[in-house]
Design an enzyme around this catalytic site. Sequence first.
Site, mmCIF file in Angstrom:
data_model
loop_
_atom_site.group_PDB
_atom_site.id
_atom_site.type_symbol
_atom_site.label_atom_id
_atom_site.label_comp_id
_atom_site.label_asym_id
_atom_site.label_seq_id
_atom_site.Cartn_x
_atom_site.Cartn_y
_atom_site.Cartn_z
ATOM 1 N N GLY A 63 0.808 -1.209 0.000
ATOM 2 C CA GLY A 63 0.000 0.000 0.000
ATOM 3 C C GLY A 63 0.844 1.263 0.000
ATOM 4 O O GLY A 63 1.997 1.271 -0.454
ATOM 5 N N SER A 64 0.292 2.336 0.557
ATOM 6 C CA SER A 64 0.843 3.689 0.416
ATOM 7 C C SER A 64 2.223 3.888 1.015
ATOM 8 O O SER A 64 2.833 4.944 0.823
ATOM 9 C CB SER A 64 -0.123 4.695 1.051
ATOM 10 N N VAL A 65 2.729 2.908 1.738
ATOM 11 C CA VAL A 65 4.039 3.058 2.365
ATOM 12 C C VAL A 65 5.134 3.345 1.331
ATOM 13 O O VAL A 65 6.169 3.936 1.649
ATOM 14 C CB VAL A 65 4.362 1.788 3.189
ATOM 15 N N VAL A 66 4.905 2.981 0.057
ATOM 16 C CA VAL A 66 5.934 3.144 -0.974
ATOM 17 C C VAL A 66 5.900 4.519 -1.644
ATOM 18 O O VAL A 66 6.715 4.805 -2.528
ATOM 19 C CB VAL A 66 5.786 2.059 -2.063
#
Length: 688
Positions: free
Chosen positions: A390-393
């Site tokens: 998810g958005s962690v990247v």
Amino acid sequence: MKNFYNRVSNRNQRSSGGPTKSEIPFRLNFLFIIVALLFAALIGQLAYLQVMYGTQFKAEVNSTDTTIETTNVQRGMVYDSTGKVLVGNKAHQAISYTKGVNVLSTSMYDIANKLGHYLTVSTSSLTPRQAIDYYLTDQKRLKAVEGKLSGTKGMSTTQLYNKALSYLQNDSSFKLTKTQQNAAAIFAKMSGAYALSTTYIKDSGVSSTEIAQIGEHLSEMPGIQVGTSWSRDYPNGSSIRSIIGTVSSEKTGLPSDRVNELLAQGYSRNDSVGQSYLEQEYESVLRGTKAEKQVEVAGNNTVTKEVKKYGGQKGDNLQLTINSKFQSQLQSLVHSAESGAGGYSTGTYAIVMNPNTGGVIGMAGVDRDPSTGKITTNALGAMNSDIVMGSVVKGAMVSGALMDGVITPSNNTLTDKVINVGGVKKSSWFNHSGSANIAVNASTALEVSSNSYMMQLAMKEAKFGYVPGSALTMNTSIFAKERGYFNQFGLGVSTGIDLPGESTGLKGSSSFAHIGNALDLSFGNYDAYTVLQVGQYMSTIANGGTRIAPHVVDSIRGTTSTGELGAVKSTVTPKVLNRIGMTTAEKQLVTEGLYDVVHGSNTYKTGGSLSSISPGISAKTGTAQTYYKGHETVTLSLASYAPEKNPQVVVALAMPNLGVNAEDNNMQLAKKIYAAYWKTVQSKTTIE
């Protein structure tokens, strides 16, 4: 005799009608002369050899052959970062056998039977073939079995034995007594030894009574010795055992898939060898050097002299970057977090590392079976479980766009809006309807985790002119471009950790049929990565743009005369894999966004609950919409570092397939991990 010849002569004369001279005496005399000459020649040759080469031949008979006999030594030990023993060696009294040169099976049979009177071994691994081989080594039994066979005329000894073997294999009544089984198990181990090699007959659980009785009768059992064996010991628990790996036993011997390679390196088939993870990766360091004894063997295959050539050297020790106390706490925290996850959760994984050196301080994980709720420890899941994060990247996505030039530190504001491609609509979590056309820059996009912003960056990188509602006709090369930038941070490639078996992640299809997934890739909802990769990615940002290979070994050290951890022989230096080509201003734009995730003023910041952590952290949270066996789930992740200035530690974690209502499980776990770190590993007062 003269009368005999006369009678024969007269008879011949009468039968032929006239006198004839016999040739038989002449022929006999001629043969006698030939034989006499051959004997004379043979005697002459023997006399010549005796006189001329007698001394040389005698020396050949009495000459010796020098052979090296080897015995194993203790493996090196493993210590944590504070010098605490994680893996040691536990000594056991043992009974071993050193096989001589050209020892007959009948001799080993006799020794096995004698030893069996005083020593009890396990017979669980005794095979039917081994039992029969033992039984038929007794010549009387062999002859008795051969007597029951038919059609053996003209067979060789080997053919007879094989037929006897087959006969007993098909004889349902054949069975050894318990005493015979015990002796047969001993005999099998002795038979498997190489000439002048030592094998353990029993390497643990030898009683004092067995030691005493065998010691009294050693002279009756050539090659049998009372000695010591070692096995791996874990004095501070097994929480780190999966990272350390395993060692093959003397019973299992060399791994079948590496046997030829190891034999070429000087191992014996029954040697112990590291067969996974650290034990395998650092085998050459841990194995030590075998003791060597120079053995002189006479022409009649008897050992005439033994000289200790080299006493052997215990393997060197490994000191890890891992703090064992913190590792235990981290594993406990991860287990506790998973226990409360419920639903379709499949595990929780976390890694804590030094962003400046790549040293792994703790690596923990658990797997969970959703159908039963059973939780099992799997610290290595942090490096071999592929998870859609998810958005962690998004920090890597923004960095890639800056390097690609589609945004700059002075020109990076876009409007957060619903992205409509061919009727398929995708939006940010805080602007589902698109009613709020919010202007966001790169830092704010990270702070509020804007999916729309990331998708627009991807379309810009693909040089695609977006028109709401039109088909997405981007070139598939966008997949390679996005991944190329991600790879620079460690996402989707090998991290280079000094442990075998890490996963490099999973890539979704890059075909045009999946072109829409290029947008999902931009905000972390397509490709899968490991927690270790996420940790390396955040470390690269934290240290200013240098991707360093993670490592769990800090140094290789010797052993003191008292058996303690010795001097440093070599230190693992940080291995730089690549440097990120970003300007200071570009890096600052990203780090400001990560700091604002926790400490920003925007109402929609995603990491506000982490603001209580002291010293303050920078982070990127992640929520991926996932599925488990048809059930809708969410995966929560987090990548962070602390403190903001001069980062000392990185914490990365993931919790895949939680219930759709899960909210901040990831942040609650992160808080506890940071608290444990500052209490156990590093004092806050040491931060510069």
